[in-house]
Structures are given as C-alpha cells and as structure tokens.
Design a protein around this motif. Structure first.
Motif, PDB file in Angstrom:
ATOM      1  N   ASN A 199      -7.069   6.073   9.050  1.00 18.36           N
ATOM      2  CA  ASN A 199      -7.430   6.099   7.648  1.00 18.36           C
ATOM      3  C   ASN A 199      -6.083   5.412   7.101  1.00 18.36           C
ATOM      4  O   ASN A 199      -6.023   5.523   5.772  1.00 18.36           O
ATOM      5  CB  ASN A 199      -7.912   7.333   6.962  1.00 18.36           C
ATOM      6  CG  ASN A 199      -6.747   8.478   7.193  1.00 18.36           C
ATOM      7  OD1 ASN A 199      -5.786   8.332   7.435  1.00 18.36           O
ATOM      8  ND2 ASN A 199      -7.663   9.698   6.989  1.00 18.36           N
ATOM      9  N   ASP A 201      -4.267   2.664   5.275  1.00 15.56           N
ATOM     10  CA  ASP A 201      -4.790   1.558   4.252  1.00 15.56           C
ATOM     11  C   ASP A 201      -3.629   0.473   4.626  1.00 15.56           C
ATOM     12  O   ASP A 201      -2.544   0.229   3.833  1.00 15.56           O
ATOM     13  CB  ASP A 201      -4.792   1.943   2.904  1.00 15.56           C
ATOM     14  CG  ASP A 201      -5.650   1.071   1.976  1.00 15.56           C
ATOM     15  OD1 ASP A 201      -5.434  -0.240   2.606  1.00 15.56           O
ATOM     16  OD2 ASP A 201      -6.000   1.000   0.972  1.00 15.56           O
ATOM     17  N   TYR A 204      -3.234  -2.353   1.691  1.00 19.22           N
ATOM     18  CA  TYR A 204      -2.537  -1.590   0.507  1.00 19.22           C
ATOM     19  C   TYR A 204      -1.018  -1.771   0.916  1.00 19.22           C
ATOM     20  O   TYR A 204      -0.243  -2.188   0.132  1.00 19.22           O
ATOM     21  CB  TYR A 204      -2.785  -0.110   0.248  1.00 19.22           C
ATOM     22  CG  TYR A 204      -1.780   0.571  -0.700  1.00 19.22           C
ATOM     23  CD1 TYR A 204      -1.965   0.397  -2.051  1.00 19.22           C
ATOM     24  CD2 TYR A 204      -0.744   1.455  -0.235  1.00 19.22           C
ATOM     25  CE1 TYR A 204      -1.184   1.051  -3.050  1.00 19.22           C
ATOM     26  CE2 TYR A 204       0.104   1.913  -1.011  1.00 19.22           C
ATOM     27  CZ  TYR A 204      -0.012   1.612  -2.502  1.00 19.22           C
ATOM     28  OH  TYR A 204       0.801   2.291  -3.285  1.00 19.22           O
TER      29      TYR A 204
END
Length: 250
Positions: A199, A201, A204
């Motif tokens: 998970n 990112d 980002y």
C-alpha cells in the motif's frame, strides 16, 4: 535521467540475470555480498564471472557493525579487481545490543570505511534500515551518520520508511543518490513486494517528496521475473507523468 537496475540472484548464473536485464532495459545489476562473500552460488569463480560478463553492476554489502574491519579490505580488493568505483553498504547490528550510543560506533566504522575506500576513489553509499534492523532507521541515526560523514551518499530504500513524514525527514537530512524500490504494507514492519501488492503510494511519493529525483533506481523484486517487469512498468508509468526539469534559456 532515470536508470533502472535489478538484482542478481544467488541461485542463478550471472549470464541469465544479464540476459533478463538486457531484454527489459535494466542498465545494471546489484550484486549481493555478506559475511560469506559474493552471493553468486552457481559461479565457480565469482569475480572472474563478473569480469567476463562485462556488464555494469554495483556491489551491495550487508555488514554487521562488527564485520566492517574484516570485510572492508576484502571489498576494497574485490572492487579493485572489478574496476568498480562505487559500493553500497547496508549496515546491520545483530552482534551486540543497540543503545543510544551504538550509532556513534557505526558512524565511526563508516568513516573508517570511507577513508579506506577513498584511497581508490570509491564512492560509498549507506542504506537506511527498516525497524526490523533498528539502526540507521531513525532520523536521529541518519542525522548523526551523515553529519559525521558528509562525503558519504545515501541509498534510500523506500520500503524501509516508517511513513511518509519519516520519508520527508530523511530527504531533508540527505538527498538520495540511489533508490531501492519495492512495495510494502506500511502496517507491517518489513516487506519487499512487487509494486501494487502493498500500500505504498508511489504516485504521492514521486509527486510530492521525490518529485525532482532523476537518478538510479534499483528494483528489489525477487518474487518472479514477471513481477519484476510489471513493477518496472508500473513505476515508469508513474515517473513518466512528472514534468521534466527544464534549463532556463540565457
């Protein structure tokens, strides 16, 4: 310009990993080293095999804090034979308890290693750890190491961060020159997964924290060749969305 690297596997012939790298536009291989030496177990003469391969590679040495004195001269000799001018050290500390002063001992070991390697003009990179190996993980540790060793570079392992704030703080201490990339479920203390199976990112990260990073990236993906290729393609898709830096006209 981004250049991608991948891992040479201890249970493969180096020629097989080179062919995989060439077929999928990886520019270099990372070679594992630890207390047992170079981890290319199918090769009878590991150094000769690397020389004969004539393919760019960089050694990644996992060294315990109390292994530096023995292994740095060995590594210096290996690098000289290979004609290498770079070395990654992933420092760990399992041979003694860790307290608030242990980092100063490690920093001194790194300083001595840098001095020895600098005799051959070898650039040294130190990798940050996850909490699984709780040294050179905290911003305090990293600040101490890179304040006391200003000419040593940071290899930033994204899968070793605690969270995105931790990542931002690390980058403020030292801008990375090389990245290790793998995915992870951030609630787990340590994982190296293909991209998309954890998970983290990355969109980002490369938009907001490493938006101006255009250096080398080593994908530490070992699950399968297809996982490696898919991870590289996924990462390239994210990086290619960024605006390229421009040089102002004069």
């Amino acid at each position: 310009m981004i250049e991608y690297g991948c891992l040479a596997h201890y249970d493969h012939f180096i020629s097989d990993d080179i062919q995989l790298a060439k077929n999928n536009n990886f520019g270099f291989l990372q070679i594992w080293y630890d207390k047992d030496g170079i981890s290319l177990n199918k090769e009878n003469n590991k150094i000769e095999s690397l020389i004969n391969s004539n393919y760019p590679c960089i050694i990644h040495a996992v060294l315990d804090i109390n292994e530096f004195d023995f292994h740095i001269p060995i590594l210096k000799s290996i690098l000289s034979k290979l004609g290498h001018k770079e070395l990654i050290i992933h420092p760990i500390c399992i041979s003694q308890p860790i307290d608030k002063n242990t980092i100063y001992k490690l920093s001194s070991k790194i300083n001595n290693a840098h001095s020895v390697l600098s005799e051959d003009k070898v650039k040294l990179y130190i990798e940050n750890n996850s909490k699984l190996d709780p040294i050179v993980n905290s911003t305090r540790d990293l600040q101490i190491v890179f304040t006391e060793n200003i000419d040593v570079e940071l290899l930033l392992d994204i899968a070793h961060i605690d969270n995105y704030v931790h990542l931002q703080e690390i980058v403020k201490i030292k801008q990375p020159k090389i990245l290790h990339i793998a995915d992870r479920n951030l609630e787990n203390i340590h994982e190296h997964l293909p991209l998309g199976q954890g998970n983290i990112d990355f969109d980002y990260i490369f938009t907001n924290i490493l938006h101006d990073y255009y250096g080398r990236i080593i994908l530490e993906i070992t699950q399968s060749n297809q996982d490696l290729i898919d991870s590289k393609n996924a990462l390239a898709g994210i990086l290619n969305k960024r605006k390229r830096p421009t040089t102002a006209s004069t």
